[in-house]
Design a protein around this motif. Structure first.
Motif, PDB file in Angstrom:
ATOM      1  N   VAL A  52      49.819  61.143 -75.746  1.00 32.98           N
ATOM      2  CA  VAL A  52      49.612  62.283 -76.637  1.00 32.98           C
ATOM      3  C   VAL A  52      50.954  62.843 -77.117  1.00 32.98           C
ATOM      4  O   VAL A  52      51.741  63.355 -76.323  1.00 32.98           O
ATOM      5  N   GLY A  53      51.219  62.680 -78.418  1.00 35.70           N
ATOM      6  CA  GLY A  53      52.348  63.360 -79.050  1.00 35.70           C
ATOM      7  C   GLY A  53      51.737  64.506 -79.841  1.00 35.70           C
ATOM      8  O   GLY A  53      51.404  65.561 -79.312  1.00 35.70           O
ATOM      9  N   GLY A  54      51.533  64.288 -81.155  1.00 31.86           N
ATOM     10  CA  GLY A  54      50.747  65.236 -81.941  1.00 31.86           C
ATOM     11  C   GLY A  54      49.266  65.064 -81.650  1.00 31.86           C
ATOM     12  O   GLY A  54      48.476  65.984 -81.834  1.00 31.86           O
ATOM     13  N   GLY A  55      48.888  63.865 -81.232  1.00 26.46           N
ATOM     14  CA  GLY A  55      47.508  63.661 -80.799  1.00 26.46           C
ATOM     15  C   GLY A  55      46.648  62.784 -81.691  1.00 26.46           C
ATOM     16  O   GLY A  55      45.427  62.832 -81.584  1.00 26.46           O
ATOM     17  N   SER A  56      47.237  61.949 -82.547  1.00 28.67           N
ATOM     18  CA  SER A  56      46.397  61.172 -83.474  1.00 28.67           C
ATOM     19  C   SER A  56      45.817  59.895 -82.856  1.00 28.67           C
ATOM     20  O   SER A  56      44.623  59.643 -82.983  1.00 28.67           O
ATOM     21  N   ASN A  57      46.648  59.085 -82.169  1.00 23.01           N
ATOM     22  CA  ASN A  57      46.063  57.852 -81.609  1.00 23.01           C
ATOM     23  C   ASN A  57      45.063  58.209 -80.517  1.00 23.01           C
ATOM     24  O   ASN A  57      44.029  57.558 -80.365  1.00 23.01           O
ATOM     25  N   SER A  58      45.344  59.278 -79.779  1.00 23.51           N
ATOM     26  CA  SER A  58      44.456  59.678 -78.691  1.00 23.51           C
ATOM     27  C   SER A  58      43.135  60.229 -79.223  1.00 23.51           C
ATOM     28  O   SER A  58      42.067  59.851 -78.743  1.00 23.51           O
ATOM     29  N   GLU A  66      56.235  55.079 -76.417  1.00 26.96           N
ATOM     30  CA  GLU A  66      55.152  56.070 -76.431  1.00 26.96           C
ATOM     31  C   GLU A  66      53.956  55.506 -75.660  1.00 26.96           C
ATOM     32  O   GLU A  66      53.457  56.102 -74.711  1.00 26.96           O
ATOM     33  N   SER A  67      53.523  54.313 -76.077  1.00 24.90           N
ATOM     34  CA  SER A  67      52.345  53.682 -75.466  1.00 24.90           C
ATOM     35  C   SER A  67      52.571  53.384 -73.989  1.00 24.90           C
ATOM     36  O   SER A  67      51.614  53.352 -73.203  1.00 24.90           O
ATOM     37  N   SER A  68      53.825  53.142 -73.601  1.00 21.93           N
ATOM     38  CA  SER A  68      54.140  52.849 -72.198  1.00 21.93           C
ATOM     39  C   SER A  68      53.687  53.986 -71.279  1.00 21.93           C
ATOM     40  O   SER A  68      53.386  53.750 -70.109  1.00 21.93           O
ATOM     41  N   SER A 118      60.589  58.931 -78.668  1.00 21.64           N
ATOM     42  CA  SER A 118      60.815  59.953 -79.692  1.00 21.64           C
ATOM     43  C   SER A 118      59.531  60.340 -80.429  1.00 21.64           C
ATOM     44  O   SER A 118      59.432  61.446 -80.943  1.00 21.64           O
ATOM     45  N   GLY A 119      58.545  59.455 -80.441  1.00 21.54           N
ATOM     46  CA  GLY A 119      57.275  59.778 -81.102  1.00 21.54           C
ATOM     47  C   GLY A 119      56.422  60.771 -80.337  1.00 21.54           C
ATOM     48  O   GLY A 119      55.402  61.234 -80.834  1.00 21.54           O
ATOM     49  N   LEU A 120      56.827  61.100 -79.113  1.00 24.26           N
ATOM     50  CA  LEU A 120      56.042  62.054 -78.313  1.00 24.26           C
ATOM     51  C   LEU A 120      56.699  63.420 -78.218  1.00 24.26           C
ATOM     52  O   LEU A 120      56.125  64.349 -77.643  1.00 24.26           O
ATOM     53  N   GLY A 162      61.127  58.378 -87.842  1.00 26.00           N
ATOM     54  CA  GLY A 162      61.000  57.454 -88.963  1.00 26.00           C
ATOM     55  C   GLY A 162      59.737  56.612 -88.949  1.00 26.00           C
ATOM     56  O   GLY A 162      59.454  55.898 -89.903  1.00 26.00           O
ATOM     57  N   GLN A 163      58.938  56.694 -87.857  1.00 23.48           N
ATOM     58  CA  GLN A 163      57.738  55.866 -87.765  1.00 23.48           C
ATOM     59  C   GLN A 163      56.701  56.255 -88.824  1.00 23.48           C
ATOM     60  O   GLN A 163      56.114  55.402 -89.468  1.00 23.48           O
ATOM     61  N   HIS A 164      56.480  57.564 -88.985  1.00 22.21           N
ATOM     62  CA  HIS A 164      55.530  58.011 -90.006  1.00 22.21           C
ATOM     63  C   HIS A 164      56.057  57.668 -91.398  1.00 22.21           C
ATOM     64  O   HIS A 164      55.292  57.236 -92.267  1.00 22.21           O
ATOM     65  N   SER A 212      49.112  52.156 -78.442  1.00 19.48           N
ATOM     66  CA  SER A 212      49.281  52.670 -79.811  1.00 19.48           C
ATOM     67  C   SER A 212      50.275  51.891 -80.655  1.00 19.48           C
ATOM     68  O   SER A 212      50.169  51.873 -81.877  1.00 19.48           O
ATOM     69  N   GLY A 213      51.258  51.206 -80.032  1.00 19.38           N
ATOM     70  CA  GLY A 213      52.226  50.477 -80.860  1.00 19.38           C
ATOM     71  C   GLY A 213      53.070  49.497 -80.076  1.00 19.38           C
ATOM     72  O   GLY A 213      53.072  49.500 -78.841  1.00 19.38           O
ATOM     73  N   ARG A 214      53.788  48.670 -80.800  1.00 18.94           N
ATOM     74  CA  ARG A 214      54.635  47.655 -80.158  1.00 18.94           C
ATOM     75  C   ARG A 214      56.064  48.178 -80.002  1.00 18.94           C
ATOM     76  O   ARG A 214      56.477  49.110 -80.688  1.00 18.94           O
ATOM     77  N   GLY A 223      52.678  47.490 -86.849  1.00 17.71           N
ATOM     78  CA  GLY A 223      52.912  47.570 -85.418  1.00 17.71           C
ATOM     79  C   GLY A 223      52.526  48.846 -84.718  1.00 17.71           C
ATOM     80  O   GLY A 223      52.972  49.079 -83.596  1.00 17.71           O
ATOM     81  N   ALA A 224      51.707  49.678 -85.349  1.00 20.30           N
ATOM     82  CA  ALA A 224      51.238  50.885 -84.664  1.00 20.30           C
ATOM     83  C   ALA A 224      50.012  51.457 -85.370  1.00 20.30           C
ATOM     84  O   ALA A 224      49.669  51.041 -86.481  1.00 20.30           O
ATOM     85  N   HIS A 225      49.415  52.453 -84.705  1.00 16.18           N
ATOM     86  CA  HIS A 225      48.188  53.056 -85.227  1.00 16.18           C
ATOM     87  C   HIS A 225      48.442  53.921 -86.464  1.00 16.18           C
ATOM     88  O   HIS A 225      47.517  54.261 -87.173  1.00 16.18           O
ATOM     89  N   LYS A 226      49.698  54.342 -86.706  1.00 13.32           N
ATOM     90  CA  LYS A 226      49.956  55.328 -87.770  1.00 13.32           C
ATOM     91  C   LYS A 226      49.484  54.859 -89.139  1.00 13.32           C
ATOM     92  O   LYS A 226      49.106  55.654 -89.989  1.00 13.32           O
ATOM     93  N   LEU A 227      49.489  53.531 -89.348  1.00 16.47           N
ATOM     94  CA  LEU A 227      49.058  53.031 -90.651  1.00 16.47           C
ATOM     95  C   LEU A 227      47.583  53.368 -90.924  1.00 16.47           C
ATOM     96  O   LEU A 227      47.186  53.469 -92.077  1.00 16.47           O
TER      97      LEU A 227
HETATM   98  C1  LIG Z   1      54.024  58.323 -83.443  1.00 14.84           C
HETATM   99  C2  LIG Z   1      53.545  57.533 -82.316  1.00 14.84           C
HETATM  100  C3  LIG Z   1      52.816  58.091 -81.251  1.00 14.84           C
HETATM  101  C4  LIG Z   1      52.549  59.565 -81.124  1.00 14.84           C
HETATM  102  O1  LIG Z   1      51.775  60.131 -82.111  1.00 14.84           O
HETATM  103  P1  LIG Z   1      50.263  60.606 -81.902  1.00 14.84           P
HETATM  104  O2  LIG Z   1      49.970  61.338 -83.154  1.00 14.84           O
HETATM  105  O3  LIG Z   1      50.189  61.463 -80.686  1.00 14.84           O
HETATM  106  O4  LIG Z   1      49.441  59.385 -81.744  1.00 14.84           O
HETATM  107  C5  LIG Z   1      52.331  57.259 -80.257  1.00 14.84           C
HETATM  108  N1  LIG Z   1      52.570  55.937 -80.280  1.00 14.84           N
HETATM  109  C6  LIG Z   1      53.276  55.346 -81.265  1.00 14.84           C
HETATM  110  C7  LIG Z   1      53.508  53.874 -81.214  1.00 14.84           C
HETATM  111  C8  LIG Z   1      53.793  56.127 -82.317  1.00 14.84           C
HETATM  112  O5  LIG Z   1      54.498  55.534 -83.295  1.00 14.84           O
END
Ligand SMILES: *Cc1c(COP(=O)(O)O)cnc(C)c1O
Length: 409
Positions: free
Chosen positions: A244-250, A362-364, A314-316, A126-128, A387-389, A97-101
């Motif tokens: 943008v949280g840490g910046g991975s999906n972006s 986060e995606s919102s 919380s992911g941001l 806990g998402q990571h 980025s996620g559901r 359900g998200a890009h982290k995988l």
């Molecule tokens: C963790 C998370 C983020 C934030 O992390 P980035 O590294 O900035 O992408 C964004 N969206 C979702 C759904 C997340 O789980």
């Protein structure tokens, strides 16, 4: 000029051999950890270029993750707001359900090729941890997740998921018992176990080579989206955006568009407002500094210590952003804007109600930014990385915001 050639060159040239994107990035580590990170860097350089690794990762993405994820045209929402056409890259449909995988499967495969037996990481919300525990289960690796005691109490469903997936969740009981202490504990454990284990970071942050590795594993998002969008519409989008949280999906979304005439916007959480501790907009309000082994934009006090951060998502809520964003911002290639809790919540309910897609909080933020552009008629089209559901956010939303009964567009 061939755009793909320019893009390939960018990937090869950034970061440099020492892990710098211009003046940002690098590797600020205690002496004892240097050999462990060098081992990862050298292994990554060698292994990630091999046909075996590339083919195996392709197969995993297709058969296990369900890639490619689709691009979707939000016709109803777009028409309600104006003339700007909003499109979504559906990372919420990626497995778990998200890009982290995307980067966790890459990191797991790298561990397997390196002959490691264990994955080590910290997690905040806990998402990571869940994504990494999924990768560990897939590859038959052990998985130790360090998590602050306070976070363990708050994030019961994710703790349960990690345990069901076979990971060990190790409570961190010192200091504030949250993410920062968990990072320290994971580094500490890695230092002792690096012969058999590999440390896996959760975003495009940390010491070299992690911003590079995570970026490389996430660019699949932008590569797919670019091709899919062009196929659907016959042209490129006017703009792309992502939270943008840490910046991975972006960064994964942005990099494949760098050589194109496309505006690129990172959306940061403004939380309750611009006061200290009320937001986590490090690209907007931060200054150059060092945190967790890398140099980038950082929300910091006069002593250079990280400031408290907050966001409804919380992911941001991280006080820094990956170094590649800092580099691209200074170059003027990417821009950063903010969305507060209220605007993000409106987008959460709007996408649910008018498109049948419940987004992660986060995606919102990215969806809210696209909706703002649509109201202003700012672009002909904007492509959002969803980025996620939002399933993970359900209980919190209902408790604090109800069911969105007041939503009026
Ligand atoms: C963790 C998370 C983020 C934030 O992390 P980035 O590294 O900035 O992408 C964004 N969206 C979702 C759904 C997340 O789980």
């Amino acid at each position: 000029m061939n755009k793909y050639a320019a893009y390939d060159n960018y990937l090869k040239e950034q970061p440099d051999a020492k892990g710098y994107f211009g003046p940002y990035g690098g590797s600020y580590l205690p002496e004892k950890l240097v050999p462990a990170f060098q081992e990862i860097e050298q292994a990554y350089k060698r292994i990630s270029q091999s046909a075996q690794f590339i083919n195996e990762l392709r197969r995993i993405r297709r058969e296990f993750q369900g890639r490619p994820t689709p691009v979707y045209h939000c016709e109803r929402l777009s028409n309600l707001l104006g003339t700007t056409q909003i499109y979504l890259k559906r990372e919420d449909l990626n497995h778990t359900g998200a890009h982290k995988l995307n980067h966790c499967m890459g990191e797991g495969l790298l561990a397997k090729f390196m002959g490691k037996k264990k994955l080590i990481a910290e997690t905040g919300a806990g998402q990571h941890g869940v994504a990494l525990a999924t990768a560990a289960a897939y590859f038959g690796l052990e998985c130790d997740i360090y998590m602050g005691e306070v976070d363990i109490a708050k994030q019961a469903p994710n703790v349960a998921r990690m345990k069901i997936l076979g990971a060990r969740v190790i409570p961190v009981t010192h200091g504030l018992k949250t993410l920062k202490e968990a990072v320290d504990a994971a580094f500490e454990a890695y230092m002792k176990e690096y012969q058999d284990a590999i440390y896996c970071i959760g975003s495009a942050v940390g010491p070299h080579p992690f911003p590079l590795i995570v970026r490389d594993f996430q660019v699949i998002v932008g590569e797919e989206a670019r091709e899919q969008f062009v196929q659907m519409t016959g042209h490129l989008p006017d703009a792309v955006c992502a939270c943008v949280g840490g910046g991975s999906n972006s960064i994964g979304m942005f990099v494949p568009f760098l050589a194109d005439p496309v505006e690129i916007i990172g959306v940061e959480p403004l939380g309750r407002g611009s006061g200290v501790g009320d937001h986590a907009a490090s690209m907007t309000f931060g200054k150059k500094g060092v945190l967790h082994g890398f140099e980038s934009y950082l929300l910091q006090d006069e002593q250079g210590d990280p400031l408290p951060v907050y966001s409804v998502a919380s992911g941001l809520d991280y006080p820094a952003t990956g170094p590649e964003h800092a580099y691209l911002k200074d170059m003027g290639r990417t821009q950063y804007d903010t969305v507060d809790d209220k605007e993000a919540m409106e987008a959460f309910f709007a996408l649910s109600r008018y498109e049948g897609i419940i987004p992660a909080l986060e995606s919102s933020h990215a969806v809210a930014y696209a909706m703002r552009c649509a109201r202003e008629g700012k672009f002909g089209s904007i492509l959002v990385n969803l980025s996620g559901r939002g399933d993970k956010d359900m209980d919190y939303v209902i408790e604090h915001y109800g069911y969105g009964e007041d939503l009026k567009l």
